[in-house]
Scaffold this active site. Structure first.
Site, PDB file in Angstrom:
ATOM      1  N   LYS A  30      -0.529   3.942  -2.230  1.00  0.00           N
ATOM      2  CA  LYS A  30      -1.383   4.617  -2.383  1.00  0.00           C
ATOM      3  C   LYS A  30      -0.362   5.983  -1.989  1.00  0.00           C
ATOM      4  O   LYS A  30      -1.647   7.446  -2.266  1.00  0.00           O
ATOM      5  CB  LYS A  30      -1.988   4.455  -1.249  1.00  0.00           C
ATOM      6  CG  LYS A  30      -3.380   3.678  -1.807  1.00  0.00           C
ATOM      7  CD  LYS A  30      -3.222   2.656  -0.170  1.00  0.00           C
ATOM      8  CE  LYS A  30      -4.322   1.557  -1.093  1.00  0.00           C
ATOM      9  NZ  LYS A  30      -4.454   0.031   0.562  1.00  0.00           N
ATOM     10  N   SER A  45      -6.400   3.518   4.430  1.00  0.00           N
ATOM     11  CA  SER A  45      -6.119   2.887   3.287  1.00  0.00           C
ATOM     12  C   SER A  45      -6.892   1.650   2.949  1.00  0.00           C
ATOM     13  O   SER A  45      -6.287   0.458   2.137  1.00  0.00           O
ATOM     14  CB  SER A  45      -4.326   1.110   3.569  1.00  0.00           C
ATOM     15  OG  SER A  45      -3.177   1.031   2.938  1.00  0.00           O
ATOM     16  N   SER A  61       1.030  -1.362  -0.112  1.00  0.00           N
ATOM     17  CA  SER A  61      -0.133   0.355   0.119  1.00  0.00           C
ATOM     18  C   SER A  61       1.199   1.171   0.371  1.00  0.00           C
ATOM     19  O   SER A  61       0.099   2.033   0.060  1.00  0.00           O
ATOM     20  CB  SER A  61      -0.854   0.115   1.173  1.00  0.00           C
ATOM     21  OG  SER A  61      -1.813  -0.844   0.690  1.00  0.00           O
TER      22      SER A  61
END
Length: 421
Positions: A78, A130, A75
């Site tokens: 992101k 997230s 993640s």
């Protein structure tokens, strides 16, 4: 008998001495194999398989461990998703949830197909919790599809100088296609984070402790809590993003600002369950190392500039000599405060004056004839032009004709500047 024992002992000593020297050479090779000269011996052992400490302002890597190795990054992807949404979208855009977005695995908001949310709100779900479904909603809203958004991601990464990055998903879930796996390097991840923290909206989002929002029709409310523990670990903590998948392990990228220094850390494959705290330990170790070892120092040194010979020329002011010469100056702001560089305690800047080998008249004042170069570890980090101080005319028929006319009309008043030495 004794001599035999002595010879055997001497051979044993030589053997162990050879082993010792071999070990020393091997260790030296390993320590120097990265090609990066650190301010000292580095921060010490790290848990992460790949790690980078970067000066966010210059992009210079201050420390790396397998910094260019491509690895899944979960993640932390992101960060790029968020900055692209901020640049390509509008925070007031209404984003509708697709069936594909609603099908994303945890961590997720738990949205349903057909629901609508504001893009600005979804960015908090993306960066604080997230949420994987938020990432897909954002991608589809900004680019029309996940595939089109991935193209934007890879182009942006390339534009930022990332050469070891290939993204397939906007959320960082493990993925592969005919071109490879979803992955980046610690160096590239640090570059992306260094770019993202220049955006004030990105900082506002990632520094928020908690955030609550509703769907456009008000039927659903979503609460988000920031899981970036680094924000409260060290003074000056600026931003960050965690990540985890089965293939990637624990990953993290974070930034810290202290006065005029801004550092970014990127960690990949920093342990697997139950080692969730490894990323925080590595981050603190790297940031403390940066704060202890690196500070801004003035690097300006006034150069000694020679006069360069100019073929077929006459000196400024009209004086004829066997070889004309021109004075030089550096064409730059020479205030020492404008020439500062982040350096380790033991690092020193080298300078080099690179000038044209031959000059030929005519030559105008301000003509660039070289560069004054500043180097760190043999790598050029800054330079400024070296230019001519005055104009040098060419000695030709027309110059002689003009000089003759002047002599005829003004006589001895110009004679003192027309002699040949």
């Amino acid at each position: 008998m004794n001599s035999k024992k002595e010879n055997a002992g001497a051979r044993k000593v030589r053997k162990w001495r050879a082993y010792f020297l071999t070990a020393v050479l091997a260790i030296t090779f390993i320590c120097n194999s990265s090609g990066i000269a650190y301010a000292d011996n580095g921060p010490g052992e790290l848990y992460a398989r790949a790690a980078v400490l970067m000066d966010a302002d210059s992009g210079r890597v201050l420390y790396e461990k397998n910094g260019d190795e491509m690895l899944p990054n979960a993640s932390t992807t992101k960060v790029l998703t968020c900055i692209l949404a901020l640049e390509e979208g509008d925070l007031s855009d209404v984003c509708e949830v697709s069936a594909y977005a609603a099908s994303q695995p945890a961590v997720r908001m738990g949205v349903r197909a057909g629901e609508q949310y504001l893009l600005g709100d979804l960015l908090y779900a993306l960066m604080l919790e997230s949420d994987n479904d938020a990432a897909v909603i954002i991608a589809e809203s900004v680019a029309g599809s996940v595939e089109a958004f991935a193209e934007l991601m890879n182009q942006k990464a390339w534009d930022l100088g990332c050469e070891s990055t290939y993204f397939i998903t906007p959320n960082g879930l493990d993925a592969a296609d005919e071109n490879g796996i979803h992955a980046t390097s610690a160096t590239d991840l640090a570059r992306i984070m260094s770019y993202a923290i220049q955006n004030s909206e990105f900082l506002t989002i990632t520094q928020t402790d908690s955030y609550t929002f509703s769907s456009v029709d008000g039927t659903r409310t979503v609460s988000c809590t920031n899981h970036n523990a680094f924000l409260h670990m060290m003074d000056g903590a600026l931003s960050g993003k965690t990540g985890f998948t089965g293939n990637a392990g624990y990953c993290y990228t974070g930034a810290l600002r202290c006065g005029d220094r801004t550092f970014v850390v990127a960690l990949l494959a920093c342990g697997w369950p139950n080692n969730k705290s490894y990323k925080w330990k590595d981050t603190r170790k790297l940031m403390e190392y940066a704060l202890e070892e690196y500070e801004y120092r003035t690097i300006w040194r006034e150069p000694e500039l020679p006069e360069l010979p100019v073929a077929d020329g006459v000196n400024a002011g009209g004086e004829l000599t066997e070889v004309a010469r021109v004075s030089l100056r550096v064409d730059a702001e020479t205030d020492p405060e404008q020439w500062r560089c982040l350096l380790g305690k033991t690092e020193e800047i080298g300078t080099e004056l690179i000038l044209e080998e031959s000059l030929t008249a005519p030559l105008s004042a301000g003509t660039t004839v070289g560069r004054y170069v500043f180097r760190l570890n043999e790598e050029e980090i800054a330079s400024c032009p070296v230019v001519t101080e005055e104009t040098i005319e060419k000695v030709d028929f027309f110059w002689c004709l003009r000089r003759t006319i002047r002599l005829l009309f003004w006589g001895n008043r110009v004679d003192s500047t027309s002699r040949i030495e």
